[in-house]
Scaffold this motif. Structure first.
Motif, PDB file in Angstrom:
ATOM      1  N   PHE A  48       0.821  -0.988   0.147  1.00  0.00           N
ATOM      2  CA  PHE A  48       0.043  -0.038  -0.084  1.00  0.00           C
ATOM      3  C   PHE A  48       0.879   0.968  -0.087  1.00  0.00           C
ATOM      4  CE2 PHE A  48      -1.859   3.338   2.626  1.00  0.00           C
ATOM      5  CZ  PHE A  48      -3.009   3.754   1.596  1.00  0.00           C
ATOM      6  N   TYR A  49       1.838   1.360   0.832  1.00  0.00           N
ATOM      7  CA  TYR A  49       2.679   2.510   1.197  1.00  0.00           C
ATOM      8  C   TYR A  49       3.439   2.732  -0.300  1.00  0.00           C
ATOM      9  CZ  TYR A  49       6.474   5.781   2.355  1.00  0.00           C
ATOM     10  OH  TYR A  49       7.307   6.734   2.390  1.00  0.00           O
ATOM     11  N   LEU A  50       4.109   1.723  -0.828  1.00  0.00           N
ATOM     12  CA  LEU A  50       4.781   1.768  -2.093  1.00  0.00           C
ATOM     13  C   LEU A  50       4.024   2.303  -3.187  1.00  0.00           C
ATOM     14  CD1 LEU A  50       7.416  -1.189  -1.556  1.00  0.00           C
ATOM     15  CD2 LEU A  50       7.810   1.177  -1.263  1.00  0.00           C
ATOM     16  N   LEU A  51       3.015   1.689  -3.304  1.00  0.00           N
ATOM     17  CA  LEU A  51       1.886   2.035  -4.325  1.00  0.00           C
ATOM     18  C   LEU A  51       1.310   3.812  -4.286  1.00  0.00           C
ATOM     19  CD1 LEU A  51      -0.727  -0.785  -5.123  1.00  0.00           C
ATOM     20  CD2 LEU A  51       0.733   0.194  -6.680  1.00  0.00           C
ATOM     21  N   GLU A  52       0.915   3.929  -2.942  1.00  0.00           N
ATOM     22  CA  GLU A  52       0.208   5.064  -2.870  1.00  0.00           C
ATOM     23  C   GLU A  52       1.387   6.472  -2.552  1.00  0.00           C
ATOM     24  OE1 GLU A  52      -3.427   7.238  -2.484  1.00  0.00           O
ATOM     25  OE2 GLU A  52      -2.914   5.183  -3.180  1.00  0.00           O
ATOM     26  N   TYR A  53       2.613   5.977  -2.021  1.00  0.00           N
ATOM     27  CA  TYR A  53       3.448   7.195  -1.777  1.00  0.00           C
ATOM     28  C   TYR A  53       4.482   7.360  -2.418  1.00  0.00           C
ATOM     29  CZ  TYR A  53      -0.140   7.897   1.794  1.00  0.00           C
ATOM     30  OH  TYR A  53      -1.442   7.824   2.415  1.00  0.00           O
ATOM     31  N   THR A  54       5.062   6.329  -3.240  1.00  0.00           N
ATOM     32  CA  THR A  54       6.346   6.306  -3.874  1.00  0.00           C
ATOM     33  C   THR A  54       6.018   5.874  -5.390  1.00  0.00           C
ATOM     34  OG1 THR A  54       6.883   4.030  -3.627  1.00  0.00           O
ATOM     35  CG2 THR A  54       7.458   5.444  -1.764  1.00  0.00           C
TER      36      THR A  54
END
Length: 192
Positions: A48-54
């Motif tokens: 989720f973090y890598l998709l949404e914020y990077t």
């Protein structure tokens, strides 16, 4: 062969020993729910973090933690099977259920891209089945409730973007973790 008469005290001790062994068998399952709950929560949160914020090109990299989970599960299962003196029908059914679901998840994950499917809702749906049926087999209501949580979140995941499906997957792990910790707590409380 002549049957030996046993006293009521011996009978009660035998019954208590059998209940204790059954309880231990099921509380030992807390290990797998906690292991897979935490691995999946962490992997899906990373995704989720890598998709949404990077802009990282491989947001699914966190799922490599599954390799550790498989290795640890196999070693623990082999170790436990060597300790088990008596296996019953439920033990075999339980193992076959999760093996079948694992193979089904693997099949969906590696073929979903061919069909251009988002596989996450289907995986959560399979986890719902395994968790709910496991709870029914163990007569452990928190696990059945965990299965219901998976079903509800699977329904939501079908209507969500890929990134938010990962967040939903993280949240859905409460369906493993809460019952897993309840099992573990019950084992300690009951001295199992």
């Amino acid at each position: 062969m002549k049957e030996k008469d046993i006293s009521p005290e011996e009978s009660m001790a035998l019954i208590n020993a059998m209940i204790g062994r059954a309880r231990k068998r099921y509380t030992d399952n807390s290990f797998y729910f906690l292991l897979w709950g935490w691995i999946t929560l962490i992997a899906s949160a990373i995704h989720f973090y890598l998709l949404e914020y990077t802009e990282y090109p491989y947001p699914y990299i966190g799922w490599s933690l599954n390799i550790i989970g498989v290795i640890v599960s196999i070693f623990k299962s082999v170790k436990d099977s060597k300790k088990r003196v008596v296996a019953n029908h439920t033990d075999g059914t339980y193992g076959w259920l999760w093996l079948a679901l694992g193979i089904s998840m693997f099949t969906i994950i590696f073929n979903g891209a061919i069909l251009e499917w988002s596989v996450v809702p289907f995986i959560i749906l399979l986890m719902a089945i395994g968790t709910f049926v496991s709870g029914a087999m163990m007569k452990f209501v928190p696990l059945q409730i965990g299965g219901i949580v998976f079903w509800i979140l699977s329904f939501v995941a079908f209507r969500s973007t890929e990134a938010y499906q990962m967040l939903i997957t993280s949240i859905s792990m409460l369906g493993y973790l809460v019952p897993g910790y309840i099992m573990k707590f019950n084992a300690k409380r009951n001295g199992v």
